[in-house]
Design a protein around this motif. Sequence first.
Motif, PDB file in Angstrom:
ATOM      1  N   ILE A   1       0.868  -1.174   0.000  1.00 55.81           N
ATOM      2  CA  ILE A   1       0.000   0.000   0.000  1.00 55.81           C
ATOM      3  C   ILE A   1       0.904   1.222   0.000  1.00 55.81           C
ATOM      4  O   ILE A   1       1.787   1.359   0.850  1.00 55.81           O
ATOM      5  CB  ILE A   1      -0.913   0.009   1.239  1.00 55.81           C
ATOM      6  N   ASP A   2       0.688   2.107  -0.951  1.00 55.65           N
ATOM      7  CA  ASP A   2       1.506   3.312  -1.049  1.00 55.65           C
ATOM      8  C   ASP A   2       1.005   4.326  -0.024  1.00 55.65           C
ATOM      9  O   ASP A   2      -0.110   4.825  -0.116  1.00 55.65           O
ATOM     10  CB  ASP A   2       1.416   3.892  -2.456  1.00 55.65           C
ATOM     11  N   VAL A   3       1.841   4.605   0.975  1.00 53.02           N
ATOM     12  CA  VAL A   3       1.468   5.549   2.026  1.00 53.02           C
ATOM     13  C   VAL A   3       2.280   6.833   1.920  1.00 53.02           C
ATOM     14  O   VAL A   3       2.316   7.631   2.857  1.00 53.02           O
ATOM     15  CB  VAL A   3       1.638   4.911   3.425  1.00 53.02           C
ATOM     16  N   THR A   4       2.891   7.047   0.764  1.00 51.23           N
ATOM     17  CA  THR A   4       3.692   8.247   0.550  1.00 51.23           C
ATOM     18  C   THR A   4       2.791   9.476   0.711  1.00 51.23           C
ATOM     19  O   THR A   4       1.727   9.561   0.123  1.00 51.23           O
ATOM     20  CB  THR A   4       4.300   8.250  -0.869  1.00 51.23           C
ATOM     21  N   GLY A   5       3.231  10.385   1.538  1.00 46.67           N
ATOM     22  CA  GLY A   5       2.484  11.629   1.712  1.00 46.67           C
ATOM     23  C   GLY A   5       1.436  11.562   2.805  1.00 46.67           C
ATOM     24  O   GLY A   5       0.801  12.578   3.097  1.00 46.67           O
ATOM     25  N   LEU A   6       1.224  10.405   3.392  1.00 42.05           N
ATOM     26  CA  LEU A   6       0.245  10.305   4.473  1.00 42.05           C
ATOM     27  C   LEU A   6       0.903  10.641   5.805  1.00 42.05           C
ATOM     28  O   LEU A   6       2.088  10.393   6.022  1.00 42.05           O
ATOM     29  CB  LEU A   6      -0.343   8.897   4.550  1.00 42.05           C
ATOM     30  N   SER A   7       0.122  11.197   6.691  1.00 42.67           N
ATOM     31  CA  SER A   7       0.637  11.507   8.028  1.00 42.67           C
ATOM     32  C   SER A   7       0.853  10.208   8.800  1.00 42.67           C
ATOM     33  O   SER A   7       0.255   9.176   8.472  1.00 42.67           O
ATOM     34  CB  SER A   7      -0.352  12.398   8.772  1.00 42.67           C
ATOM     35  N   PRO A   8       1.683  10.235   9.834  1.00 38.37           N
ATOM     36  CA  PRO A   8       1.892   9.023  10.639  1.00 38.37           C
ATOM     37  C   PRO A   8       0.594   8.475  11.231  1.00 38.37           C
ATOM     38  O   PRO A   8       0.411   7.265  11.342  1.00 38.37           O
ATOM     39  CB  PRO A   8       2.854   9.481  11.739  1.00 38.37           C
TER      40      PRO A   8
ATOM     41  N   VAL B   1      -1.152   6.577   8.504  1.00 35.96           N
ATOM     42  CA  VAL B   1      -0.457   5.306   8.261  1.00 35.96           C
ATOM     43  C   VAL B   1      -0.865   4.289   9.325  1.00 35.96           C
ATOM     44  O   VAL B   1      -1.167   3.131   9.026  1.00 35.96           O
ATOM     45  CB  VAL B   1       1.073   5.505   8.233  1.00 35.96           C
ATOM     46  N   ARG B   2      -0.915   4.729  10.597  1.00 36.89           N
ATOM     47  CA  ARG B   2      -1.332   3.825  11.669  1.00 36.89           C
ATOM     48  C   ARG B   2      -2.782   3.372  11.471  1.00 36.89           C
ATOM     49  O   ARG B   2      -3.139   2.222  11.722  1.00 36.89           O
ATOM     50  CB  ARG B   2      -1.150   4.492  13.026  1.00 36.89           C
ATOM     51  N   ALA B   3      -3.636   4.291  11.004  1.00 41.66           N
ATOM     52  CA  ALA B   3      -5.036   3.937  10.758  1.00 41.66           C
ATOM     53  C   ALA B   3      -5.138   2.896   9.643  1.00 41.66           C
ATOM     54  O   ALA B   3      -5.906   1.940   9.745  1.00 41.66           O
ATOM     55  CB  ALA B   3      -5.843   5.187  10.400  1.00 41.66           C
ATOM     56  N   VAL B   4      -4.353   3.077   8.594  1.00 39.50           N
ATOM     57  CA  VAL B   4      -4.347   2.106   7.493  1.00 39.50           C
ATOM     58  C   VAL B   4      -3.832   0.761   7.983  1.00 39.50           C
ATOM     59  O   VAL B   4      -4.413  -0.287   7.685  1.00 39.50           O
ATOM     60  CB  VAL B   4      -3.502   2.625   6.308  1.00 39.50           C
TER      61      VAL B   4
END
Length: 69
Positions: A5-12, A15-18
């Motif tokens: 899953i590309d999490v580039t640009g997401l806040s930490p 990312v934890r929620a994903v």
Amino acid sequence: MPQAIDVTGLSPEAVRAVESLVNLLREKGTVSAAPAPSVFDLFGKAPHLRSGDDIAKQIQDERAAWGDS
């Protein structure tokens, strides 16, 4: 089969929620479903096993009793 899953640009936090959602889906996906009920569970079980000939004879006897051959 693992997928990225590309999490580039997401806040930490995002990312934890994903990651939490992925773990939840993974857990739910591995739990096996309850077995489907059998027709015998719904209507009961025969008191004893019968052969096809026994069943055919019973049907013939019932039809003869109704006057239908």
